[in-house]
Design a protein around this motif. Sequence first.
Motif, mmCIF file in Angstrom:
data_model
loop_
_atom_site.group_PDB
_atom_site.id
_atom_site.type_symbol
_atom_site.label_atom_id
_atom_site.label_comp_id
_atom_site.label_asym_id
_atom_site.label_seq_id
_atom_site.Cartn_x
_atom_site.Cartn_y
_atom_site.Cartn_z
ATOM 1 N N SER A 126 17.548 29.328 -56.022
ATOM 2 C CA SER A 126 17.679 29.968 -54.717
ATOM 3 C C SER A 126 16.920 29.148 -53.678
ATOM 4 C CB SER A 126 17.103 31.393 -54.759
ATOM 5 O OG SER A 126 17.682 32.163 -55.781
ATOM 6 N N LEU A 186 15.220 41.163 -42.991
ATOM 7 C CA LEU A 186 15.217 39.733 -42.697
ATOM 8 C C LEU A 186 16.217 39.452 -41.599
ATOM 9 C CD1 LEU A 186 14.220 36.841 -43.602
ATOM 10 C CD2 LEU A 186 16.377 36.707 -44.873
ATOM 11 N N VAL A 211 18.054 36.481 -40.000
ATOM 12 C CA VAL A 211 18.332 35.124 -40.440
ATOM 13 C C VAL A 211 19.491 34.550 -39.642
ATOM 14 C CG1 VAL A 211 19.869 35.952 -42.290
ATOM 15 C CG2 VAL A 211 18.813 33.696 -42.480
ATOM 16 N N LEU A 269 25.098 37.210 -48.659
ATOM 17 C CA LEU A 269 23.704 36.803 -48.735
ATOM 18 C C LEU A 269 22.916 37.843 -49.527
ATOM 19 C CD1 LEU A 269 22.072 34.407 -47.598
ATOM 20 C CD2 LEU A 269 21.317 35.916 -45.763
ATOM 21 N N VAL A 319 19.018 38.751 -50.643
ATOM 22 C CA VAL A 319 17.630 38.468 -50.259
ATOM 23 C C VAL A 319 16.712 39.248 -51.189
ATOM 24 C CG1 VAL A 319 15.918 38.632 -48.432
ATOM 25 C CG2 VAL A 319 18.305 38.100 -47.870
ATOM 26 N N SER A 354 15.108 44.151 -52.862
ATOM 27 C CA SER A 354 16.179 43.227 -52.495
ATOM 28 C C SER A 354 17.147 43.899 -51.530
ATOM 29 C CB SER A 354 16.927 42.738 -53.748
ATOM 30 O OG SER A 354 17.406 43.831 -54.507
ATOM 31 N N TYR A 402 21.238 43.044 -49.205
ATOM 32 C CA TYR A 402 22.483 42.283 -49.216
ATOM 33 C C TYR A 402 23.162 42.371 -47.859
ATOM 34 C CZ TYR A 402 21.378 43.362 -54.022
ATOM 35 O OH TYR A 402 20.708 43.520 -55.198
ATOM 36 N N LEU A 448 16.313 33.511 -51.006
ATOM 37 C CA LEU A 448 17.658 33.725 -50.480
ATOM 38 C C LEU A 448 18.657 33.023 -51.385
ATOM 39 C CD1 LEU A 448 15.607 33.170 -47.863
ATOM 40 C CD2 LEU A 448 17.704 33.663 -46.614
ATOM 41 N N CYS A 477 23.248 33.215 -52.485
ATOM 42 C CA CYS A 477 24.572 33.737 -52.145
ATOM 43 C C CYS A 477 25.156 34.517 -53.309
ATOM 44 C CB CYS A 477 25.510 32.601 -51.739
ATOM 45 S SG CYS A 477 24.960 31.698 -50.277
ATOM 46 N N THR A 493 14.515 32.289 -38.290
ATOM 47 C CA THR A 493 14.567 33.251 -39.394
ATOM 48 C C THR A 493 13.218 33.931 -39.540
ATOM 49 O OG1 THR A 493 16.298 32.004 -40.535
ATOM 50 C CG2 THR A 493 14.959 33.493 -41.867
#
Length: 579
Positions: A383, A403, A405, A417, A419, A435, A437, A467, A469, A491
Amino acid sequence: MSEPAFRVERNILVPLGDGTRLAADLYLPEGDGAFPTLVSFYPYRKDDIIGSFSEYPRRYLVAAGYAHLLVDVRGYGGSEGDSVESMDPRPEGRDAAEVVEWAAAQQWSNGAIAVWGVSYGGLVAFAAAAERPPHLKAIAPVYGFSDIQGDAIAPGGVSWCLGRYHREVVMLAQELAPPSYQDDDGRWLDVWRGRLARVEANGPWSLRWPDHPGADDPYWRERTIELGRIDVPTLLVAGWRDLFPEVMTRAFAEIPAQCRLVVGPWLHVPPDLGPEPYDWLDELRAFFDEHVCGRAPGEQRAPVTVFVQGVGGGWRDLERWPPAEAEAHTWHPGPARSLGAAARAGSDSYEAVASVGTAAGLLDPLGLGVGFPGDQGADDLRSLAYTGEPLEEPLTIAGSPELHVVVVVEQGGPVDLAVRLVDVHPSGAAELITSGYRNIDGGGEALVSLAATAYRLPAGHRLRLALACADFPKMWPTPQPATIRIDLAATELRVPVVADVPGKPASVTPPRAVAERAPWSLGGASDWRVERALVEGTTAVTVAGGEDLHTAAGARVSMRNRATASVADAAPGGAKVEA
């Protein structure tokens, strides 16, 4: 707890206004009288699966003096009618409101009704309360949800993968199987034949969901429960490692009626069976005693009780969530994969790896008890991972991080994404904090909301922002390999922080030992495995469960389920789930 004395009336048929009859089992305390009444609604078959799961809670609550009605929602189990499309709370909420009023008029009820349930049962509890039936006094959703698409299908616009279809194949099996309670006049056969015809004509409901990919689709907006309509006292029980911690903490903020919130470090299993076991049934009883029966509480309970995860955490009683003392602290990713307070110019490119996420735990909608996150180190290496300096003093996160970004999609797309916030121990061990998304499609600015958490990092630990995908197999892989670039200076990670969780240590009584917690069960097992074909570059994750039951109606039920999600890093478009 000694074996409670109770009476049972099996397969009562509750009439609805449209002529449909819902099948229900009624448990009553010994003796004559009109009792305060609890009602639960599920699509999981009162005569086997959910009946087995909830037998002990029913007995416990009946022993405390409550009548208890367990109801199959329309189109499932022994209930008549065409099943509403899976996870459509509108008709089920209306049905539940009718049942509440029907129950209030029965001679065995004193007219004071509460609705409670776990998972889908929590969804129906929310839906029933939003209908405002006059005799409803309280609700208690446990691990519930209210926004079907945003909570359970595609949070942040990112489609759930393995857990979603594992559940749906079990739902299909339940529709195909005959009812376990088979009445002498053959009504069960008519119900079953009608259900088979529905499946043949329409197929599994979940296969229709991809036709509605966007959160703004009216299909999903119409299925969102308006929590602001709930005007009865509400008990919310949630788990930080469950599917729905953000949902339940959001409900605490949005419901205008009196609420109590309990959150522990649990998966989608009863709070007395996970880590830091909690006597949730005593919590339910005390809540119902106060708000259904009008009894003075034995002890004054704080509005919020949460378990703070991490080293040096523990149970805390709070006056509100998030704590009033929480302040947003900001961090920025920087050069050399650093994480610091100051924004620094630069950018980082990242080539997506579709199999990232196998250490981040599982969604466990079937309550198999597997899926706690493991060490994040291997996923972090694949990541964009930014790590801060060792903390000089403890850091306690209490709330929902986010976040902001800025992403450029350099190749491929669309892009999802994932996170993660990670606690890096001095030993190098990496523990998942929370986490979130977000589907970012063509790139640009995006705000990624991470699930609510309470987590303490001691001095010497480091905070890491990761981060990627992918979060496989939670997320469905996007079809094209992608390369993204993030703008470091633009970010920003925002984290709600308190010096320490300000509440007082909570007095939590561990649950009593129960010799016969699942009296219908003859045994069962769960399985979870991750397999990698290193030459081919493929990853497969399998989850399976099974149980044998001897039901109260005399049936022998054997259940086996297995689901495998697989993906190749070089060709994520070939990802599949076989269940």
